[in-house]
Enzyme design. Structure first.
Site, short mmCIF file in Angstrom:
data_model
loop_
_atom_site.label_atom_id
_atom_site.label_comp_id
_atom_site.label_asym_id
_atom_site.label_seq_id
_atom_site.Cartn_x
_atom_site.Cartn_y
_atom_site.Cartn_z
N THR A 84 -5.77 -13.21 -7.31
CA THR A 84 -6.00 -13.13 -8.85
C THR A 84 -5.54 -14.55 -9.45
O THR A 84 -4.47 -15.00 -9.43
CB THR A 84 -4.99 -11.88 -9.37
N GLU A 107 -10.31 -9.37 -5.40
CA GLU A 107 -9.93 -8.07 -4.66
C GLU A 107 -9.63 -7.07 -5.51
O GLU A 107 -9.34 -7.41 -6.32
CB GLU A 107 -9.02 -8.39 -3.61
N GLU A 111 -2.59 -0.96 -2.82
CA GLU A 111 -1.48 -1.40 -1.62
C GLU A 111 -1.31 -0.33 -0.45
O GLU A 111 -1.37 -0.81 0.60
CB GLU A 111 -0.12 -1.27 -2.45
N CYS A 222 0.96 -6.00 -8.71
CA CYS A 222 -0.31 -6.39 -9.58
C CYS A 222 -0.20 -6.13 -10.82
O CYS A 222 -0.45 -7.24 -11.94
CB CYS A 222 -1.68 -6.17 -8.79
N LYS A 225 2.53 -7.83 -13.48
CA LYS A 225 2.40 -9.29 -13.48
C LYS A 225 0.98 -9.56 -14.29
O LYS A 225 1.03 -10.54 -15.07
CB LYS A 225 2.57 -9.94 -12.12
#
Length: 257
Positions: A84, A107, A111, A222, A225
């Site tokens: 990312t 992607e 997880e 992800c 953040k």
């Protein structure tokens, strides 16, 4: 493909990417079976390095330095960025290094199901600014994932798609938590509200389970953040409000580690 490709960064995304393409060569700081010089001999280099948010900014220095090191060998590499990155990163690094062979391929892995998601992707996004290399990478995916919808666009749009999805998912989590608290305050049944929302054709099937891993809020590797990054990149009051509410939820109801 096996001899022509390698993966740089061998965490969750790197391992899932290697598995889905049958790639045997990999490099990371913790473990590797090739050097960066050997990686330069590969035509396709999948970049799966972590990009944490540092002081509100997407940290891309490791990607930059890695591509810079490999590009110095002046081989015919195509860099496929799975990490990312902020919208415009590919163009910035290509301009800085004088190369044209970067393709953005964000992607969309969960997880807990990363390997399965990589082998059977729900969607594929490819973004590039040079048709020659973009079409070549699109051909790799077409040959392996015949039934996955593929969207081919420019690099900025591809990078923005990843940010957009994660910001949307985080926003849904915050929305669900807000409705949950309101429902309880008026004596309603949140599970029924949730069920109807998920069943409605205009509703949404995910992110409405309020308690996850013992806590609340959008956490994980992800969502939190990327929400912070898009808030600062876009200077959006909306995302700022979502971020503040989410941070309070994570603080008041911490998840299990």
């Amino acid at each position: 493909m096996e001899d022509k490709a390698c993966v740089l960064g061998f965490g969750t995304v790197g391992q899932a990417t290697a598995l889905s393409f049958g790639i045997k060569k990999y490099y990371s700081r913790s473990k590797a079976n090739i050097t960066l010089e050997e990686a330069a001999n590969c035509r396709y280099i999948f970049i799966c390095l972590p990009t944490p948010t540092v002081n509100g900014k997407c940290f891309t220095d490791d990607i930059y330095e890695t591509i810079k090191t490999i590009a110095a060998f002046k081989k015919q590499n195509i860099f496929i960025i799975r990490s990312t990155v902020y919208p415009g990163f590919s163009r910035d690094i290509q301009k800085s290094l004088g190369i044209k062979t970067i393709v953005s391929n964000p992607e969309f892995l969960s997880e807990d199901t990363a390997n399965e998601d990589a082998k059977q992707p729900d969607l594929i996004v490819l973004g590039g600014d040079q048709d020659k290399y973009l079409k070549e990478v699109a051909g790799l995916y077409a040959g392996r994932f015949k039934y996955s919808p593929t969207y081919v666009t420019d690099s900025v749009t591809a990078e923005l798609i990843k940010y957009t999805l994660n910001a949307f998912f985080a926003t849904k989590v915050v929305f669900a938590n807000t409705i949950y608290d309101y429902t309880r305050s008026v004596g309603g049944n949140y599970e029924t509200v949730k069920t109807v929302l998920e069943k409605h054709p205009w509703g949404s099937k995910n992110h409405f389970r309020v308690f996850d891993k013992g806590g609340r809020g959008a956490g994980g590797k992800c969502l939190q953040k990327d929400l912070e990054s898009i808030m600062l990149e876009s200077n959006s009051a909306f995302f700022n409000a979502v971020k503040l509410i989410n941070e309070q939820l994570l603080k008041d109801y911490p998840k299990e580690r």
